[in-house]
Write an enzyme that holds these catalytic residues in place. Structure first.
Site, PDB file in Angstrom:
ATOM      1  N   SER A 151       5.752  -3.000  11.155  1.00 28.21           N
ATOM      2  CA  SER A 151       4.757  -2.009  10.771  1.00 28.21           C
ATOM      3  C   SER A 151       5.022  -0.689  11.495  1.00 28.21           C
ATOM      4  CB  SER A 151       3.357  -2.556  11.035  1.00 28.21           C
ATOM      5  OG  SER A 151       2.382  -1.780  10.404  1.00 28.21           O
ATOM      6  N   ASP A 245       1.133  -6.586   0.424  1.00 26.23           N
ATOM      7  CA  ASP A 245       0.995  -5.618   1.513  1.00 26.23           C
ATOM      8  C   ASP A 245       1.095  -4.213   0.930  1.00 26.23           C
ATOM      9  OD1 ASP A 245       1.233  -4.030   3.789  1.00 26.23           O
ATOM     10  OD2 ASP A 245       3.036  -5.015   4.531  1.00 26.23           O
ATOM     11  N   HIS A 275       0.046  -8.354   5.244  1.00 30.66           N
ATOM     12  CA  HIS A 275       0.205  -7.656   6.503  1.00 30.66           C
ATOM     13  C   HIS A 275      -0.885  -8.193   7.437  1.00 30.66           C
ATOM     14  CE1 HIS A 275       1.891  -3.731   8.109  1.00 30.66           C
ATOM     15  NE2 HIS A 275       0.983  -4.018   9.010  1.00 30.66           N
TER      16      HIS A 275
END
Length: 312
Positions: A151, A245, A275
């Site tokens: 991320s 996601d 996520h």
């Protein structure tokens, strides 16, 4: 797209969590700290040590004791450059270190909004540069060093790989897990499709981006690596995305762009995952699969950095 049953269990656990922008940063960090129990068993390694490299706190994992220099990777945790810490990443880095047969260095970079861009990047670059120059104080083979992150940490790893390309020693690999690669807007299909109801929301992304970008230009490639006009001569890359996601499409687009620029790229989508599944090894089995995959890819690059890894 159907959510994987393991991911659904995770979504049920976190259902009802308040939007991040309705709480203080301290509350959001405390809430995330409660999620450490979901990250899975902490596999034993030979040693774990908290030190500083280039003035930045790091946690060093040695999967085995070695008298000769060993390969290593730097790990940048996720959390929107705002939340997350070494504890949340602990089980992940242990598993990758074991699979990679390499020293893992988890970087405790400065967080926003107290320290907006470029603080986190400066810390990531400082530690990586010190390791590559042999200035870490660790017994590392500087010709076999990789970077990895998820991320926001995937964003940092991608930017570090761009910033350090062409320098010697070269980075052997970059492993990017659902990386944020374009902070200038939320324009992809996955941003729309998964804007709500899949843990990370469009509202969360806007909160994180505002904290980190601050007054900077979000189109700066040091913030948005996908907007760099030159993607040539990058380290071999493994890009992992989650099917459900909002960051899925930009991660996969960046993987394609790197491949089209004649870089070696392995791109893997974990269908039905959300996520931040990589952290949730105590609930989502695919997290453990992904950790082993990252370690295997790093180990392959350390064994033969020039080897062509198949594009998937």
């Amino acid at each position: 797209m159907t959510v994987h049953p393991d991911a659904r269990k995770f979504l049920d656990i976190v259902a009802g969590a308040p939007p991040l922008d309705t709480q203080t940063v301290e509350q959001n960090r405390a809430d995330l700290a409660e999620a450490v129990s979901l990250t899975g068993e902490r596999q034993p390694v030979s040693s774990v040590e908290d030190i500083e490299i280039a003035g930045v706190p790091v946690r060093v994992y040695r999967p085995f004791e070695a008298s000769s220099p060993a390969p290593a990777f730097l790990y940048f945790h996720g959390g929107g450059w705002t939340i997350g810490d070494l504890e949340l990443a602990d089980s992940t880095v242990r598993d990758i270190s074991i699979a990679a047969e390499a020293i893992g260095i988890s970087v405790d970079y400065r967080l926003a909004p107290e320290n907006p861009f470029p603080a986190a990047l400066d810390d990531a670059l400082a530690v990586t540069t010190a390791v590559l120059k042999g200035e870490s104080g660790l017994n590392i083979d500087v010709n076999h060093v990789g970077v990895a992150g998820d991320s926001a940490g995937g964003n940092l790893a991608a930017v570090v790989a761009q910033q350090l390309r062409g320098q010697e020693p070269r980075l052997a690999h970059q492993a990017l897990v659902y990386p944020a690669t374009d902070l200038s807007g939320l324009r992809t299909s996955s941003h729309s499709e998964f804007a709500e109801g899949h843990f990370l929301t469009a509202r969360d992304l806007q909160y994180f981006y505002a904290n980190y970008v601050g007054k900077a230009d979000a189109t700066d490639p040091r913030l948005s690596p996908a907007l760099n006009a030159d993607l040539t001569d990058l380290p071999p890359a493994t890009v992992i995305t989650a099917g459900c996601d909002p960051l899925r499409d930009e991660g996969e687009s960046y993987a394609r762009a790197m491949s089209e620029a004649d870089n070696t790229v392995t791109s893997v989508r974990f269908t039905g995952q959300v996520h931040p599944f990589l952290f949730i090894g105590g609930v989502i089995e695919d997290a453990n699969v992904a950790r082993r995959l990252i370690g295997t890819q790093l180990r392959a690059s350390f064994s033969n950095p020039a080897a062509k890894l198949s594009e998937r």
